[in-house]
Write an enzyme that holds these catalytic residues in place. Structure first.
Site, PDB file in Angstrom:
ATOM      1  N   GLY A  33      -4.836 -81.869  30.590  1.00  0.00           N
ATOM      2  CA  GLY A  33      -5.522 -83.038  30.042  1.00  0.00           C
ATOM      3  C   GLY A  33      -6.822 -82.622  29.381  1.00  0.00           C
ATOM      4  O   GLY A  33      -6.985 -81.475  28.967  1.00  0.00           O
ATOM      5  N   SER A  34      -7.742 -83.563  29.316  1.00  0.00           N
ATOM      6  CA  SER A  34      -8.991 -83.314  28.590  1.00  0.00           C
ATOM      7  C   SER A  34      -9.910 -82.382  29.387  1.00  0.00           C
ATOM      8  O   SER A  34      -9.759 -82.216  30.597  1.00  0.00           O
ATOM      9  CB  SER A  34      -9.717 -84.639  28.365  1.00  0.00           C
ATOM     10  N   GLY A  38     -10.602 -82.068  33.395  1.00  0.00           N
ATOM     11  CA  GLY A  38     -10.487 -80.766  34.048  1.00  0.00           C
ATOM     12  C   GLY A  38     -11.723 -80.402  34.843  1.00  0.00           C
ATOM     13  O   GLY A  38     -11.637 -79.805  35.919  1.00  0.00           O
ATOM     14  N   GLU A  44      -5.068 -76.638  32.212  1.00  0.00           N
ATOM     15  CA  GLU A  44      -4.701 -76.462  30.802  1.00  0.00           C
ATOM     16  C   GLU A  44      -5.334 -77.628  30.070  1.00  0.00           C
ATOM     17  O   GLU A  44      -4.810 -78.738  30.066  1.00  0.00           O
ATOM     18  CB  GLU A  44      -3.170 -76.430  30.682  1.00  0.00           C
ATOM     19  N   CYS A  77      -2.153 -80.102  22.403  1.00  0.00           N
ATOM     20  CA  CYS A  77      -3.373 -79.361  22.723  1.00  0.00           C
ATOM     21  C   CYS A  77      -3.469 -78.142  21.817  1.00  0.00           C
ATOM     22  O   CYS A  77      -4.546 -77.591  21.635  1.00  0.00           O
ATOM     23  CB  CYS A  77      -3.408 -78.983  24.190  1.00  0.00           C
TER      24      CYS A  77
HETATM   25  C1  UN1 Z   1       0.515 -79.209  24.940  1.00  0.00           C
HETATM   26  O1  UN1 Z   1       0.181 -79.677  23.861  1.00  0.00           O
HETATM   27  O2  UN1 Z   1      -0.022 -79.621  26.016  1.00  0.00           O
HETATM   28  O3  UN1 Z   1       2.697 -74.502  22.013  1.00  0.00           O
HETATM   29  C2  UN1 Z   1       1.583 -78.195  25.111  1.00  0.00           C
HETATM   30  C3  UN1 Z   1       3.022 -75.693  21.869  1.00  0.00           C
HETATM   31  C4  UN1 Z   1       3.994 -76.297  22.844  1.00  0.00           C
HETATM   32  C5  UN1 Z   1       3.299 -76.767  24.068  1.00  0.00           C
HETATM   33  C6  UN1 Z   1       2.133 -77.662  23.827  1.00  0.00           C
HETATM   34  N1  UN1 Z   1       4.982 -75.313  23.180  1.00  0.00           N
HETATM   35  O4  UN1 Z   1       2.618 -76.372  20.936  1.00  0.00           O
END
Ligand code: UN1
Length: 512
Positions: free
Chosen positions: A236-237, A241, A258, A292
Site C-alpha cells: 500500500g501507500s 507502511g 511493498e 506501484c
Molecule cells: C503492484 O503494482 O503492486 O511489476 C504490483 C508489475 C506487476 C506487479 C505490480 N508484476 O507491474
C-alpha cells in the site's frame, strides 16, 4: 447479480449479499468502477470473527507445518491448476471490480499461476546450508522452518496477484495465510481465496487460506498488533507502511513492506526510440497509472526531448479509454472519485509550479462517454513537461493516476542523480544503445539506480515472478515473489551437533 460473479460461485457465498444501492451496517459495497453500479454487498468481519479466524489459523498452522513440504507443493500445484481453469472468469472479475482492462486482469491471475508453479518447485528446494564446525566431531547446518500464521494485507490495484505471491510461497513454506484484502475489491478476494481453500480442503488440508474482510479499525489494527502473526506482509501507500512498520516493529514482529514507487525512465539519445515509446506508454498509462510500478517520471536527453514528447503525446491521443471489459479499451476508469480528485489536484499543482501539460490534463467529459459509463471516474492519461531548470515539486509524490512528468538532462550522471532524487525506490528503467550507459545504470558500486528493480530497454512495470520484487528507501525494503523471497516466510535455525564425546567450547575457551 453479474454472471461472472455467479460463475465463480459468489452468489452462493455466505458473506456475499445482493447488491443494494446503499450500504448497510456491517456490509461493504463492491462497486464496478466503470459504471458506478454496486456489484454486491460483502459482510464485514468484526473483532469477534477476527478472533475466531486467528484461533482457527493457529490450529491449522500446527497441522499444516507437519505436512512434508513437497506434499504442500502438491496442494499448491492443484491450486495453480484450479486457477488455470478459472483464469478467464477470475481475470474478468479483477477487471470488473478493479477497473483494469481484461487483458491485464487475466495477466494478473496468470501471475498467481506462475508463482504457484514457482512455489511447487520451491517446495523441494527449501535449502539450508551446511558449514564446517571449528570443533572436532561436531557438525553444523542451518535449516528453514515454517513461521506461523502470516498476515497479508493487500491493496486494490493487484487484488489477486499480490496475495498469490505471498500465499503460494507461504503455503509451501508451511504457513497459514490470513488475508486482509482492500475493501474496494472484496469479491476478487473471496473468489480467489475460495478456490485455494476448496482445493486444499478437498485434499484434506482445511484452514490453510483464511480471509478477513474488515475495516482498518476493526481488523487491520488488530492484525498488525497481533503477536500470533509473526509476519505481516503489507502492500500500500508509504503512509500506511510507516504505520504498519512501526506497529509490527513495536512487538518485534517481521514486516514485509511493498509501498509506493516514483518510478522513472531514462532515455538516452542512442536508444531505440520506437521501443522506448511503446514501453513508456504502457508503463505510464497501463492500469490507468495505478501500479506501484507505473512510470511516473521521464528523464530524457535534451537533444531528443521535443521530438519524443511530440510522438508520446500523439500516442496518448490514440489510447482508447472506456469499459475495461470491452475489446479495444486500453485504459479503464480510475478507481474512485478520491483518486480522480488526487489526479486533478496533482495537475493543478504541476501547472502552478510551472509545468506544461502537453497531453490530457483533465477528466474525460462524461458527455463523451456512453450513457452507462457516466457514473464512473475516467481521466485522460496526462503528460506534464517540467519547466526549464527541472524544478517540479509535485513530481516528488506518488499520485496513483496516469500522470507522467518529463524532465531533460545533458549528461548521464545528471540523469541518474535526478532519477535517484525521490524518496521512493521501487522500479527504474533506462533505454540506451550503449553497454557502457546500461552498466553505469546498474553500477555494482551502487552509484547507479537506487531502486529494487532496474530494467534496461524495457519499462518500469510488468515484472516477471521469478525475480525478487520490491524496493528500497520509502518503498519499504521488502521482497516478494521469486528468487529467495521465500526466506521471509520461514524461520532459520542454526543447528550444531556434537557427535563425539568430548566437551569442547567454541573460540577455544577452556572451562575445566
Ligand atoms: C503492484 O503494482 O503492486 O511489476 C504490483 C508489475 C506487476 C506487479 C505490480 N508484476 O507491474
Amino acid at each position: 447479480m453479474h454472471e461472472i460473479l455467479s460463475r465463480l460461485g459468489l452468489d452462493r457465498d455466505p458473506r456475499v449479499t445482493p447488491p443494494a444501492q446503499t450500504a448497510q451496517d456491517g456490509v461493504v459495497l463492491s462497486l464496478n468502477p466503470a459504471t458506478g453500479e454496486p456489484l454486491a454487498g460483502v459482510k464485514l468481519d468484526t473483532a469477534d470473527s477476527y478472533e475466531k479466524t486467528i484461533a482457527r489459523a493457529t490450529g491449522s498452522f500446527k497441522r499444516w507445518r507437519t505436512v512434508p513440504a513437497p506434499k504442500r507443493g502438491e496442494v499448491v500445484r492443484r491450486i495453480g491448476e484450479a486457477y488455470r481453469e478459472h483464469l478467464e472468469d477470475l481475470g474478468s472479475l479483477v477487471a470488473l471490480e478493479m477497473g483494469k482492462i481484461k487483458a491485464e486482469g487475466i495477466g494478473e491471475v496468470q501471475e498467481t499461476i506462475d508463482v504457484a508453479d514457482f512455489a511447487v518447485g520451491l517446495s523441494r528446494q527449501l535449502h539450508g546450508i551446511t558449514m564446517p564446525s571449528e570443533r572436532p566431531m561436531h557438525s553444523m547446518r542451518e535449516h528453514w522452518l515454517p513461521l506461523g500464521p502470516i498476515g497479508v494485507i493487500t491493496a486494490f490495484n493487484f487484488p489477486n496477484a499480490v496475495w498469490g505471491w505471498n500465499a503460494m510461497l507461504g503455503a509451501v513454506c508451511g504457513d497459514v495465510c490470513v488475508w486482509k484484502p482492500s475493501l474496494i475489491t472484496p469479491l476478487t478476494a473471496i473468489a480467489t481465496n475460495n478456490i485455494a481453500q476448496r482445493v486444499a480442503s478437498e485434499m484434506g488440508h482445511e484452514g490453510v487460506f483464511e480471509l478477513v474482510i474488515g475495516t482498518d479499525d476493526e481488523v487491520g489494527e488488530r492484525m498488525i498488533a497481533d503477536r500470533r502473526l509473526p509476519l505481516i506482509s503489507a502492500t500500500g501507500s508509504c503512509r500506511m507502511g510507516r504505520h504498519v512498520g512501526a506497529a509490527v516493529a513495536g512487538r518485534l514482529g517481521k514486516c514485509l513492506l511493498e509501498l509506493g514507487g516514483n518510478n522513472a525512465v531514462i532515455i538516452e539519445p542512442d536508444a531505440d526510440l520506437d521501443l522506448a515509446l511503446k514501453s513508456t506508454v504502457f508503463g505510464s498509462v497501463g492500469t490507468c497509472g495505478q501500479r506501484c510500478t507505473s512510470s511516473r517520471r521521464l528523464i530524457i536527453h535534451e537533444s531528443i526531448a521535443d521530438d519524443f514528447c511530440e510522438r508520446l503525446a500523439k500516442a496518448y491521443a490514440t489510447v482508447r479509454i472506456g469499459d475495461p471489459l470491452d475489446e479495444g479499451t486500453l485504459v479503464g476508469p480510475i478507481i474512485n472519485e478520491n483518486s480522480a480528485r488526487a489526479f486533478e489536484d496533482a495537475i493543478a499543482a504541476a501547472k502552478q509550479q510551472g509545468g506544461e501539460v502537453i497531453a490530457g490534463g483533465a477528466r474525460v467529459d462524461p458527455a463523451k462517454l456512453p450513457e452507462r459509463l457516466r457514473k464512473g471516474a475516467y481521466v485522460q492519461p496526462t503528460i506534464v513537461r517540467a519547466p526549464a531548470g527541472n524544478q517540479l515539486a509535485i513530481a516528488q509524490e506518488e499520485t496513483f493516476a496516469p500522470i507522467l512528468y518529463v524532465f531533460t538532462y545533458k549528461t548521464l550522471d545528471e540523469a541518474i542523480g535526478m532519477h535517484n532524487s525521490v524518496d521512493q525506490g521501487l522500479s527504474s528503467a533506462i533505454f540506451t544503445g550503449s553497454a557502457r550507459s546500461a552498466e553505469r545504470f546498474l553500477n555494482p558500486s551502487g552509484a547507479g539506480s537506487d531502486c529494487g528493480l532496474a530494467y534496461v530497454n524495457l519499462g518500469t512495470s510488468g515484472a516477471e515472478i521469478g525475480g525478487a520484487f520490491g524496493g528500497e528507501k520509502d518503498t519499504g525494503g521488502g521482497r516478494e515473489s521469486g528468487s529467495d523471497a521465500w526466506k521471509v516466510y520461514m524461520r532459520r535455525q542454526t543447528c550444531t551437533v556434537n557427535f563425539g564425546d568430548e566437551f569442547a567450547l567454541a573460540q577455544g575457551i577452556r572451562f575445566e
